[in-house]
Design an enzyme around this catalytic site. Structure first.
Site, mmCIF file in Angstrom:
data_model
loop_
_atom_site.group_PDB
_atom_site.id
_atom_site.type_symbol
_atom_site.label_atom_id
_atom_site.label_comp_id
_atom_site.label_asym_id
_atom_site.label_seq_id
_atom_site.Cartn_x
_atom_site.Cartn_y
_atom_site.Cartn_z
ATOM 1 N N ASP A 1 11.846 93.484 -23.904
ATOM 2 C CA ASP A 1 11.537 94.144 -25.162
ATOM 3 C C ASP A 1 10.655 93.196 -25.944
ATOM 4 O O ASP A 1 10.869 91.980 -25.940
ATOM 5 C CB ASP A 1 12.816 94.459 -25.944
ATOM 6 C CG ASP A 1 12.561 95.546 -26.973
ATOM 7 O OD1 ASP A 1 12.177 96.657 -26.573
ATOM 8 O OD2 ASP A 1 12.723 95.298 -28.185
ATOM 9 N N ARG A 8 4.593 87.057 -23.619
ATOM 10 C CA ARG A 8 5.084 87.575 -22.336
ATOM 11 C C ARG A 8 4.971 86.485 -21.257
ATOM 12 O O ARG A 8 5.897 86.283 -20.480
ATOM 13 C CB ARG A 8 4.257 88.810 -21.945
ATOM 14 C CG ARG A 8 4.711 89.526 -20.675
ATOM 15 C CD ARG A 8 4.177 90.943 -20.619
ATOM 16 N NE ARG A 8 4.720 91.729 -21.721
ATOM 17 C CZ ARG A 8 4.039 92.026 -22.841
ATOM 18 N NH1 ARG A 8 2.777 91.668 -22.983
ATOM 19 N NH2 ARG A 8 4.618 92.693 -23.811
ATOM 20 N N TYR A 66 -1.114 96.027 -30.230
ATOM 21 C CA TYR A 66 -1.701 95.387 -31.415
ATOM 22 C C TYR A 66 -2.713 94.294 -31.066
ATOM 23 O O TYR A 66 -3.173 93.577 -31.969
ATOM 24 C CB TYR A 66 -0.584 94.781 -32.281
ATOM 25 C CG TYR A 66 0.390 95.821 -32.804
ATOM 26 C CD1 TYR A 66 0.097 96.546 -33.962
ATOM 27 C CD2 TYR A 66 1.581 96.097 -32.145
ATOM 28 C CE1 TYR A 66 0.969 97.514 -34.439
ATOM 29 C CE2 TYR A 66 2.465 97.060 -32.617
ATOM 30 C CZ TYR A 66 2.147 97.759 -33.757
ATOM 31 O OH TYR A 66 3.012 98.713 -34.230
HETATM 32 P P1 ITT Z 1 9.249 99.868 -22.274
HETATM 33 O O1 ITT Z 1 10.398 99.995 -23.238
HETATM 34 O O2 ITT Z 1 9.225 100.925 -21.210
HETATM 35 O O3 ITT Z 1 9.104 98.475 -21.717
HETATM 36 P P2 ITT Z 1 7.633 100.093 -24.704
HETATM 37 O O4 ITT Z 1 6.163 100.182 -24.962
HETATM 38 O O5 ITT Z 1 8.534 101.077 -25.392
HETATM 39 O O6 ITT Z 1 7.873 100.124 -23.106
HETATM 40 P P3 ITT Z 1 8.779 97.970 -26.296
HETATM 41 O O7 ITT Z 1 9.862 98.832 -26.836
HETATM 42 O O8 ITT Z 1 9.120 96.581 -25.854
HETATM 43 O O9 ITT Z 1 8.084 98.634 -25.022
HETATM 44 O O10 ITT Z 1 7.618 97.923 -27.390
HETATM 45 C C1 ITT Z 1 6.604 97.012 -27.242
HETATM 46 C C2 ITT Z 1 5.530 97.292 -28.293
HETATM 47 O O11 ITT Z 1 5.201 96.076 -28.953
HETATM 48 C C3 ITT Z 1 4.258 97.788 -27.635
HETATM 49 O O12 ITT Z 1 4.211 99.190 -27.568
HETATM 50 C C4 ITT Z 1 3.194 97.211 -28.538
HETATM 51 O O13 ITT Z 1 3.024 98.029 -29.649
HETATM 52 C C5 ITT Z 1 3.813 95.894 -28.991
HETATM 53 N N1 ITT Z 1 3.465 94.801 -28.077
HETATM 54 C C6 ITT Z 1 4.314 94.097 -27.258
HETATM 55 N N2 ITT Z 1 3.647 93.196 -26.529
HETATM 56 C C7 ITT Z 1 2.359 93.318 -26.875
HETATM 57 C C8 ITT Z 1 1.177 92.670 -26.458
HETATM 58 O O14 ITT Z 1 1.180 91.744 -25.507
HETATM 59 N N3 ITT Z 1 0.046 93.033 -27.028
HETATM 60 C C9 ITT Z 1 0.002 93.982 -27.982
HETATM 61 N N4 ITT Z 1 1.057 94.664 -28.421
HETATM 62 C C10 ITT Z 1 2.244 94.330 -27.868
#
Ligand code: ITT
Length: 211
Positions: free
Chosen positions: A69, A179, A152
């Site tokens: 997450d 990450r 973002y």
């Molecule tokens: P899963 O739960 O299936 O993994 P998700 O997109 O719902 O997919 P998250 O709940 O972890 O995943 O939300 C992550 C959000 O945070 C993602 O949609 C982006 O908006 C932001 N985010 C996370 N890592 C990022 C990155 O490396 N670059 C840009 N935005 C990021």
């Protein structure tokens, strides 16, 4: 070891595949090869949500699962959007709309400090769990720049850079990202779990303990 990547986010999968490519003895499945149900992210923290995803997908598939997450925390917004990063501007998830909302909230705000957080969880079918975290600090740009990455990235300028993450190559992003940091720590765990390897990282020696 066969490991299922417990995410449906295409941007994450793209980065994870590269970050995990140098792990001999581990092969990866994604949602495409082994589909799984959506997991409701009801936790208040990244760790709670990562655990929810890893546990549910492991229970459903019977496979070892690597879930994560992640999200953006902006100092001037009290840590928002945080665990709501994906759906900041509502459903369905729309990165451009999220970025537009963030820029609107940050209009006229001088303090643009922010950080990306990533909590990765490895869950094994026997119940063992490992949690590792990565952080990338930076600031929110005044306007979107760049086409790379996802989410973002066009608005996030890492500390020490004058470009957004979306203007960096995937290789550059993968050298510094939240990450990359979480996954580097998790790779130590994975290496130690493979047959023939010592298990110091998995046992927690050097501060990298199981959870
Ligand atoms: P899963 O739960 O299936 O993994 P998700 O997109 O719902 O997919 P998250 O709940 O972890 O995943 O939300 C992550 C959000 O945070 C993602 O949609 C982006 O908006 C932001 N985010 C996370 N890592 C990022 C990155 O490396 N670059 C840009 N935005 C990021």
């Amino acid at each position: 070891m066969i490991l299922l990547l417990g995410t449906k986010n295409a941007g994450k999968i793209r980065e994870l595949k590269v970050l995990l490519s140098d792990l001999p003895g581990v092969s990866f499945l994604t949602f495409n090869e082994r589909p799984f149900s959506d997991v409701e992210e009801t936790g208040d923290t990244f760790e709670e949500n990562a655990l929810l995803k890893a546990r549910a997908i492991c229970a459903e598939t019977g496979l070892p699962v690597l879930a994560e997450d992640s999200g953006l925390e902006v100092v001037a917004l009290g840590g928002a959007p945080g665990v709501y990063s994906a759906r900041y501007s509502g459903e369905p998830v729309d990165y451009a709309r999220n970025n537009a909302l963030l820029l609107k909230k940050m209009a006229g705000v001088a303090d643009r400090r922010a950080r990306f957080v990533d909590v990765a969880v490895l869950r094994l079918p026997d119940g063992r769990e490992y949690v590792r975290k990565g952080i990338l600090t930076g600031r929110i740009a005044l306007a979107p720049q760049g086409e790379g990455g996802f989410g973002y990235d066009p608005l996030f300028i890492p500390d020490g850079y004058d470009k957004t993450l979306a203007e960096l190559s995937t290789a550059e992003k993968n050298r510094i990202s939240h990450r990359a940091r979480a996954i580097a720590a998790m790779k130590e765990v994975l290496r130690s779990l493979l047959p023939g390897e010592g298990s110091s990282a998995a046992r927690g020696e050097g501060g990298a303990g199981p959870r």
